[in-house]
Write a protein that holds these residues in place. Structure first.
Motif, PDB file in Angstrom:
ATOM      1  N   VAL A 160       1.666 -69.029  10.777  1.00  0.00           N
ATOM      2  CA  VAL A 160       1.902 -67.639  10.363  1.00  0.00           C
ATOM      3  C   VAL A 160       3.315 -67.164  10.697  1.00  0.00           C
ATOM      4  CG1 VAL A 160       1.173 -65.245  10.697  1.00  0.00           C
ATOM      5  CG2 VAL A 160      -0.542 -67.067  10.566  1.00  0.00           C
ATOM      6  N   VAL A 161       3.767 -67.452  11.886  1.00  0.00           N
ATOM      7  CA  VAL A 161       5.094 -67.001  12.311  1.00  0.00           C
ATOM      8  C   VAL A 161       6.190 -67.592  11.438  1.00  0.00           C
ATOM      9  CG1 VAL A 161       6.763 -66.991  14.198  1.00  0.00           C
ATOM     10  CG2 VAL A 161       4.341 -66.657  14.689  1.00  0.00           C
ATOM     11  N   ALA A 162       6.119 -68.904  11.198  1.00  0.00           N
ATOM     12  CA  ALA A 162       7.137 -69.588  10.388  1.00  0.00           C
ATOM     13  C   ALA A 162       7.148 -69.062   8.960  1.00  0.00           C
ATOM     14  CB  ALA A 162       6.897 -71.092  10.403  1.00  0.00           C
ATOM     15  N   VAL A 163       5.962 -68.878   8.393  1.00  0.00           N
ATOM     16  CA  VAL A 163       5.849 -68.420   7.003  1.00  0.00           C
ATOM     17  C   VAL A 163       6.426 -67.007   6.840  1.00  0.00           C
ATOM     18  CG1 VAL A 163       4.205 -67.722   5.209  1.00  0.00           C
ATOM     19  CG2 VAL A 163       3.893 -69.881   6.407  1.00  0.00           C
ATOM     20  N   ILE A 164       6.074 -66.119   7.736  1.00  0.00           N
ATOM     21  CA  ILE A 164       6.550 -64.743   7.636  1.00  0.00           C
ATOM     22  C   ILE A 164       8.051 -64.664   7.908  1.00  0.00           C
ATOM     23  CG2 ILE A 164       6.414 -62.449   8.690  1.00  0.00           C
ATOM     24  CD1 ILE A 164       3.429 -62.872   9.020  1.00  0.00           C
ATOM     25  N   ASN A 165       8.542 -65.447   8.837  1.00  0.00           N
ATOM     26  CA  ASN A 165       9.976 -65.440   9.135  1.00  0.00           C
ATOM     27  C   ASN A 165      10.820 -65.969   7.989  1.00  0.00           C
ATOM     28  OD1 ASN A 165      10.061 -64.217  11.653  1.00  0.00           O
ATOM     29  ND2 ASN A 165       9.729 -66.127  12.753  1.00  0.00           N
ATOM     30  N   ASN A 166      10.212 -66.806   7.147  1.00  0.00           N
ATOM     31  CA  ASN A 166      10.933 -67.397   6.001  1.00  0.00           C
ATOM     32  C   ASN A 166      10.736 -66.608   4.721  1.00  0.00           C
ATOM     33  OD1 ASN A 166      12.018 -69.554   7.456  1.00  0.00           O
ATOM     34  ND2 ASN A 166      10.171 -70.777   7.180  1.00  0.00           N
ATOM     35  N   ARG A 167      10.146 -65.441   4.808  1.00  0.00           N
ATOM     36  CA  ARG A 167       9.831 -64.668   3.597  1.00  0.00           C
ATOM     37  C   ARG A 167      11.090 -64.261   2.847  1.00  0.00           C
ATOM     38  NH1 ARG A 167       9.603 -61.336   7.907  1.00  0.00           N
ATOM     39  NH2 ARG A 167      10.535 -59.266   7.769  1.00  0.00           N
TER      40      ARG A 167
END
Length: 226
Positions: free
Chosen positions: A219-226
Motif C-alpha cells: 500500500v505504501v509503495a503504490v500510494i507513494n508512486n501515484r
C-alpha cells in the motif's frame, strides 16, 4: 412444514459456509425445495478478506487514501446521473441547434452544482475523480469533452484539468493498475457496509480477479508512486 423450514435454514447455512473464502460470492439466486415447490430468492453476498496491514504506516496510508476516495466518489456518481439525464433529454430533441442550446444550459447548471466543491478537492482527490468518471460513465473525461464539446469542454478543462493539472484521458483499470485496485477495494467494502450508495459501473470490473492479483499489494509503495 417445520421440517421444510429447518431444511431451508440448513441449506442456507451450508451455502454460506461454502463461501467463507476471501473474495467468494454466492451466485445462486434461489433455493429449491422439490417436495413443496418452494423458491426462496437470495441476495448475492460478498465475503471480503479482513483488512490486514504489515505495519502501522501501511494502515495509515490505506485509510488516508480511503478518505480521498470517499470525497471523490459522490461527484463521479452525480456526474453519471446528470449525463444519463442529459442523454435522455437530448434524445427527445431533434434540432441540432436546440440540442446545442440545451447542452450549454446543462453545462451552466452543472457548473453551479459542481464548481465550488470541485475546487476544494486536493490533487489526489481530483485524480481519483478523473478515474471514477470513467468507472461511472463509461467515458473518460476527455471523451466526455469530445462527445459533449459545447457543454462540457469549459466545465472539465477549466474546473478539473486546469485546477489539478491532470490527464483527462486517464482510464480506470482496477484489474491491472494497483492504485485503481485500491480505489475499487475501498468502494466495494463501502458499498457492502452501506457507507456509500452503490451505482452500477459502466465498465466491466472483475473485483475478484483483481483481488487475487493484488493480494500482496504494498500500500505504501503504490500510494507513494501515484
Amino acid at each position: 412444514m417445520k421440517k421444510v423450514a429447518l431444511y431451508i435454514i440448513f441449506l442456507s447455512v451450508v451455502s454460506l459456509s461454502a463461501q467463507d473464502k476471501p473474495g467468494d460470492s454466492i451466485f445462486d439466486d434461489s433455493i429449491f425445495v422439490e417436495a413443496d415447490s418452494i423458491t426462496i430468492p437470495l441476495n448475492e453476498v460478498l465475503v471480503f478478506k479482513k483488512l490486514e496491514f504489515k505495519d502501522t504506516k501501511s494502515k495509515r496510508y490505506y485509510y488516508w487514501y480511503y478518505r480521498k476516495v470517499f470525497k471523490a466518489y459522490p461527484y463521479a456518481k452525480l456526474a453519471a446521473e446528470r449525463l444519463t439525464q442529459l442523454n435522455a433529454q437530448l434524445a427527445k430533441i431533434r434540432s441540432k441547434r436546440k440540442r446545442k442550446k440545451h447542452t450549454k444550459k446543462m453545462q451552466k447548471y452543472m457548473e453551479g452544482e459542481f464548481t465550488a466543491q470541485l475546487k476544494k478537492l486536493t490533487r489526489t482527490e481530483g485524480k481519483i475523480l478523473i478515474k471514477l468518471l470513467h468507472r461511472q460513465t463509461g467515458l473518460t473525461a476527455f471523451d466526455l469533452v469530445k462527445e459533449y464539446r459545447s457543454g462540457w469542454k469549459a466545465f472539465w478543462y477549466n474546473t478539473t484539468a486546469k485546477v489539478f493539472k491532470l490527464n483527462l484521458k486517464n482510464k480506470y483499470q482496477p484489474e491491472t493498475e494497483a492504485l485503481d485496485y485500491l480505489v475499487e477495494d475501498v468502494l466495494q467494502r463501502a458499498f457492502a457496509d452501506g457507507r456509500l450508495e452503490s451505482q452500477q459501473a459502466r465498465i466491466p470490473i472483475d473485483y475478484f480477479k483483481a483481488s487475487t492479483r493484488f493480494k500482496d499489494i504494498d500500500v505504501v509503495a503504490v500510494i507513494n508512486n501515484r
